[in-house]
Design a protein around this motif. Structure first.
Motif, PDB file in Angstrom:
ATOM      1  N   MET A  33       0.843  -1.168   0.000  1.00  0.00           N
ATOM      2  CA  MET A  33       0.000   0.000   0.000  1.00  0.00           C
ATOM      3  C   MET A  33       0.897   1.243   0.000  1.00  0.00           C
ATOM      4  N   GLN A  34       0.549   2.189  -0.829  1.00  0.00           N
ATOM      5  CA  GLN A  34       1.335   3.417  -0.887  1.00  0.00           C
ATOM      6  C   GLN A  34       1.000   4.313   0.307  1.00  0.00           C
ATOM      7  N   HIS A  35       2.012   5.003   0.779  1.00  0.00           N
ATOM      8  CA  HIS A  35       1.834   5.885   1.917  1.00  0.00           C
ATOM      9  C   HIS A  35       1.375   7.263   1.461  1.00  0.00           C
ATOM     10  N   ALA A  36       0.623   7.941   2.314  1.00  0.00           N
ATOM     11  CA  ALA A  36       0.197   9.333   2.150  1.00  0.00           C
ATOM     12  C   ALA A  36      -0.785   9.565   0.993  1.00  0.00           C
ATOM     13  N   ILE A  37      -1.480   8.522   0.517  1.00  0.00           N
ATOM     14  CA  ILE A  37      -2.495   8.746  -0.514  1.00  0.00           C
ATOM     15  C   ILE A  37      -3.890   8.364  -0.016  1.00  0.00           C
ATOM     16  N   HIS A  38      -3.970   7.709   1.128  1.00  0.00           N
ATOM     17  CA  HIS A  38      -5.246   7.250   1.657  1.00  0.00           C
ATOM     18  C   HIS A  38      -5.753   8.215   2.729  1.00  0.00           C
ATOM     19  N   PRO A  39      -7.080   8.398   2.825  1.00  0.00           N
ATOM     20  CA  PRO A  39      -7.616   9.282   3.862  1.00  0.00           C
ATOM     21  C   PRO A  39      -7.427   8.682   5.253  1.00  0.00           C
ATOM     22  N   ALA A  40      -7.438   9.528   6.242  1.00  0.00           N
ATOM     23  CA  ALA A  40      -7.284   9.074   7.628  1.00  0.00           C
ATOM     24  C   ALA A  40      -8.499   8.242   8.023  1.00  0.00           C
ATOM     25  N   TYR A  41      -8.249   7.128   8.678  1.00  0.00           N
ATOM     26  CA  TYR A  41      -9.293   6.196   9.098  1.00  0.00           C
ATOM     27  C   TYR A  41      -9.280   6.129  10.614  1.00  0.00           C
ATOM     28  N   GLY A  42     -10.358   6.584  11.241  1.00  0.00           N
ATOM     29  CA  GLY A  42     -10.373   6.605  12.692  1.00  0.00           C
ATOM     30  C   GLY A  42     -11.773   6.585  13.254  1.00  0.00           C
ATOM     31  N   PRO A  43     -11.891   6.652  14.574  1.00  0.00           N
ATOM     32  CA  PRO A  43     -13.212   6.611  15.203  1.00  0.00           C
ATOM     33  C   PRO A  43     -14.010   7.879  14.940  1.00  0.00           C
ATOM     34  N   VAL A  44     -15.303   7.687  14.645  1.00  0.00           N
ATOM     35  CA  VAL A  44     -16.238   8.786  14.367  1.00  0.00           C
ATOM     36  C   VAL A  44     -17.585   8.411  14.978  1.00  0.00           C
ATOM     37  N   VAL A  45     -18.280   9.402  15.521  1.00  0.00           N
ATOM     38  CA  VAL A  45     -19.628   9.193  16.044  1.00  0.00           C
ATOM     39  C   VAL A  45     -20.620   9.652  14.980  1.00  0.00           C
ATOM     40  N   PHE A  46     -21.528   8.755  14.596  1.00  0.00           N
ATOM     41  CA  PHE A  46     -22.624   9.104  13.694  1.00  0.00           C
ATOM     42  C   PHE A  46     -23.857   9.322  14.557  1.00  0.00           C
ATOM     43  N   ARG A  47     -24.519  10.474  14.366  1.00  0.00           N
ATOM     44  CA  ARG A  47     -25.640  10.852  15.226  1.00  0.00           C
ATOM     45  C   ARG A  47     -26.877  11.111  14.372  1.00  0.00           C
ATOM     46  N   ASP A  48     -27.978  10.457  14.737  1.00  0.00           N
ATOM     47  CA  ASP A  48     -29.282  10.668  14.113  1.00  0.00           C
ATOM     48  C   ASP A  48     -30.102  11.495  15.092  1.00  0.00           C
ATOM     49  N   LYS A  49     -30.215  12.786  14.822  1.00  0.00           N
ATOM     50  CA  LYS A  49     -30.914  13.677  15.754  1.00  0.00           C
ATOM     51  C   LYS A  49     -32.410  13.406  15.791  1.00  0.00           C
ATOM     52  N   ALA A  50     -32.997  12.948  14.684  1.00  0.00           N
ATOM     53  CA  ALA A  50     -34.434  12.702  14.643  1.00  0.00           C
ATOM     54  C   ALA A  50     -34.828  11.586  15.617  1.00  0.00           C
ATOM     55  N   ALA A  51     -33.973  10.582  15.755  1.00  0.00           N
ATOM     56  CA  ALA A  51     -34.291   9.447  16.615  1.00  0.00           C
ATOM     57  C   ALA A  51     -33.536   9.512  17.942  1.00  0.00           C
ATOM     58  N   ASP A  52     -32.735  10.549  18.141  1.00  0.00           N
ATOM     59  CA  ASP A  52     -31.912  10.672  19.344  1.00  0.00           C
ATOM     60  C   ASP A  52     -31.079   9.402  19.537  1.00  0.00           C
ATOM     61  N   PHE A  53     -30.328   9.059  18.507  1.00  0.00           N
ATOM     62  CA  PHE A  53     -29.551   7.826  18.466  1.00  0.00           C
ATOM     63  C   PHE A  53     -28.165   8.143  17.929  1.00  0.00           C
ATOM     64  N   ALA A  54     -27.145   7.576  18.533  1.00  0.00           N
ATOM     65  CA  ALA A  54     -25.775   7.782  18.073  1.00  0.00           C
ATOM     66  C   ALA A  54     -24.999   6.488  18.253  1.00  0.00           C
ATOM     67  N   PHE A  55     -24.017   6.280  17.376  1.00  0.00           N
ATOM     68  CA  PHE A  55     -23.160   5.113  17.521  1.00  0.00           C
ATOM     69  C   PHE A  55     -21.746   5.467  17.106  1.00  0.00           C
TER      70      PHE A  55
END
Length: 83
Positions: free
Chosen positions: A1-23
């Motif tokens: 795999m080539q270095h410095a061409i891929h986006p950063a991959y890390g933890p992210v919280v996805f939040r659905d405000k309509a249902a008051d749900f996040a993961f």
């Protein structure tokens, strides 16, 4: 795999405000906004419109369309072609 061409991959919280749900999951998406998660750490947060907590298919509120009635209505409006 080539270095410095891929986006950063890390933890992210996805939040659905309509249902008051996040993961918390891992993603290449990022955000300028952050939220403090249950573990006390701060993560980037991405707001989504629909998630499994608010989608009609997953919540059991999906409507079933009457396919036979739709065909009959079409034939009534436009008539059936003579063979």
């Amino acid at each position: 795999m080539q270095h410095a061409i891929h986006p950063a991959y890390g933890p992210v919280v996805f939040r659905d405000k309509a249902a008051d749900f996040a993961f918390l999951t891992r993603s290449t998406l990022g955000s300028d906004r952050t939220v403090e998660w249950e573990d006390g750490r701060t993560y980037p947060v991405v707001d989504v419109e629909i998630s499994s907590a608010s989608h009609p298919f997953h919540t059991g509120t999906a409507r079933v369309l009457d396919a036979a009635g739709r065909v009959e209505r079409f034939e009534w409006r436009y008539g059936r072609e003579a063979a």
